[in-house]
Design a protein around this motif. Structure first.
Motif, PDB file in Angstrom:
ATOM      1  N   ARG A 102       0.858  -1.198   0.000  1.00  0.00           N
ATOM      2  CA  ARG A 102       0.000   0.000   0.000  1.00  0.00           C
ATOM      3  C   ARG A 102       0.885   1.236   0.000  1.00  0.00           C
ATOM      4  O   ARG A 102       1.861   1.325   0.745  1.00  0.00           O
ATOM      5  CB  ARG A 102      -0.935   0.015   1.211  1.00  0.00           C
ATOM      6  N   PHE A 103       0.528   2.205  -0.840  1.00  0.00           N
ATOM      7  CA  PHE A 103       1.252   3.469  -0.944  1.00  0.00           C
ATOM      8  C   PHE A 103       0.260   4.596  -0.670  1.00  0.00           C
ATOM      9  O   PHE A 103      -0.836   4.619  -1.232  1.00  0.00           O
ATOM     10  CB  PHE A 103       1.866   3.626  -2.331  1.00  0.00           C
ATOM     11  N   VAL A 104       0.654   5.529   0.202  1.00  0.00           N
ATOM     12  CA  VAL A 104      -0.257   6.581   0.643  1.00  0.00           C
ATOM     13  C   VAL A 104       0.436   7.936   0.553  1.00  0.00           C
ATOM     14  O   VAL A 104       1.624   8.065   0.875  1.00  0.00           O
ATOM     15  CB  VAL A 104      -0.712   6.352   2.113  1.00  0.00           C
ATOM     16  N   VAL A 105      -0.305   8.939   0.101  1.00  0.00           N
ATOM     17  CA  VAL A 105       0.184  10.311   0.130  1.00  0.00           C
ATOM     18  C   VAL A 105      -0.945  11.186   0.691  1.00  0.00           C
ATOM     19  O   VAL A 105      -2.122  10.956   0.413  1.00  0.00           O
ATOM     20  CB  VAL A 105       0.617  10.792  -1.275  1.00  0.00           C
ATOM     21  N   LEU A 154       5.631   4.946  -7.482  1.00  0.00           N
ATOM     22  CA  LEU A 154       5.653   3.502  -7.262  1.00  0.00           C
ATOM     23  C   LEU A 154       7.013   2.962  -7.712  1.00  0.00           C
ATOM     24  O   LEU A 154       7.297   2.934  -8.912  1.00  0.00           O
ATOM     25  CB  LEU A 154       4.530   2.818  -8.052  1.00  0.00           C
ATOM     26  N   PRO A 155       7.869   2.554  -6.790  1.00  0.00           N
ATOM     27  CA  PRO A 155       9.203   2.056  -7.165  1.00  0.00           C
ATOM     28  C   PRO A 155       9.121   0.867  -8.107  1.00  0.00           C
ATOM     29  O   PRO A 155       8.190   0.060  -8.035  1.00  0.00           O
ATOM     30  CB  PRO A 155       9.820   1.655  -5.813  1.00  0.00           C
ATOM     31  N   ALA A 156      10.084   0.775  -9.006  1.00  0.00           N
ATOM     32  CA  ALA A 156      10.137  -0.343  -9.948  1.00  0.00           C
ATOM     33  C   ALA A 156      10.150  -1.672  -9.204  1.00  0.00           C
ATOM     34  O   ALA A 156      10.858  -1.834  -8.217  1.00  0.00           O
ATOM     35  CB  ALA A 156      11.376  -0.215 -10.835  1.00  0.00           C
ATOM     36  N   ALA A 166       6.347  -5.880 -17.289  1.00  0.00           N
ATOM     37  CA  ALA A 166       6.960  -4.573 -17.449  1.00  0.00           C
ATOM     38  C   ALA A 166       6.016  -3.426 -17.146  1.00  0.00           C
ATOM     39  O   ALA A 166       6.430  -2.291 -17.018  1.00  0.00           O
ATOM     40  CB  ALA A 166       7.492  -4.421 -18.882  1.00  0.00           C
ATOM     41  N   SER A 167       4.724  -3.706 -17.043  1.00  0.00           N
ATOM     42  CA  SER A 167       3.738  -2.668 -16.740  1.00  0.00           C
ATOM     43  C   SER A 167       3.832  -1.494 -17.719  1.00  0.00           C
ATOM     44  O   SER A 167       3.739  -0.348 -17.322  1.00  0.00           O
ATOM     45  CB  SER A 167       3.930  -2.152 -15.297  1.00  0.00           C
TER      46      SER A 167
END
Length: 238
Positions: free
Chosen positions: A36-39, A57-59, A106-107
């Motif tokens: 989970r990533f939050v700002v 979002l880090p690779a 690879a998104s």
């Protein structure tokens, strides 16, 4: 994510007297990676403000799909009042959650399922969204395939496995759209593009499906559109 804030509307809806009591929160969840990533962004007291929420979002940190959501929260405890939230973290409003399907490992080509009727788009099964300043901009950060979850064909391409004929139609229309977008921007003469840029990704797609460089494909699209369409159909269906 850019959010337009109308302070008076928020105050009328929440019963509070200051926009500065609130914060905007954006959340990105990746179920397959359990990440989970939050700002967060604390609002000012201004009645009208524009807030940009950006999450990096880090690779290698996400895979398969991500779910993006946003909320308006109470940023601090306040004195209790009738019909008004008073505890820090109280969720006062939220936007629709969006699921982004990431193509392959690879998104490179994010796909988002959305309701075209909500966006007031025409009732097409899908469309390409491309927002960028130049062809050297990041493909991943600029281009998305929007699939209409209201449309029968849109729902069909969101269901695995996808029928091969429908999949070919989708590839054909996406590549045609990308060539059309690129044709409105000037291409350099050297054919060298930054890695993972819009030009570099569309160039690789052009070479794969059309057996032509991006510059050659754009010239054919502009000058001999009927031949371009025949070659496109033949290349995607091969």
């Amino acid at each position: 994510m850019i959010v337009e804030i109308s302070g008076q509307d928020i105050l009328d809806a929440t019963g509070h007297d200051s926009v500065g009591l609130f914060e905007l929160v954006a959340v990105v969840d990746c179920p397959s990676m359990l990440r989970r990533f939050v700002v967060k962004h604390r609002l000012t007291r201004d009645q009208h403000q524009q807030v940009e929420l950006r999450i990096s979002l880090p690779a290698g940190s996400v895979a398969q799909k991500i779910v993006v959501s946003s909320f308006l929260l109470l940023a601090e405890d306040v004195e209790a009042a009738p019909r008004a939230a008073s505890r820090r973290g109280s969720r006062l409003a939220f936007g629709p959650a969006r699921t982004v399907l990431l193509e392959g490992d690879a998104s490179r080509f994010p796909t988002e399922a959305v309701s075209f009727s909500t966006l007031r788009y025409e009732d097409a099964p899908w469309t390409v969204s491309a927002v960028f300043d130049g062809l050297s901009d990041s493909f991943m950060g600029s281009v998305r395939l929007l699939v209409n979850e209201d449309h029968e064909l849109g729902r069909a391409v969101l269901t695995q496995p996808v029928d091969s004929h429908l999949g070919n139609r989708l590839k054909l229309e996406v590549l045609r759209s990308l060539i059309a977008v690129v044709s409105t921007h000037g291409l350099g003469d050297d054919g060298e593009f930054p890695p993972d840029s819009i030009a570099e990704v569309v160039d690789s797609m052009s070479k794969l499906f059309l057996n032509r460089s991006l510059s050659e494909a754009v010239q054919m699209y502009e000058r001999i559109p009927l031949k371009f369409d025949r070659i496109l159909h033949a290349g995607v269906s091969a």
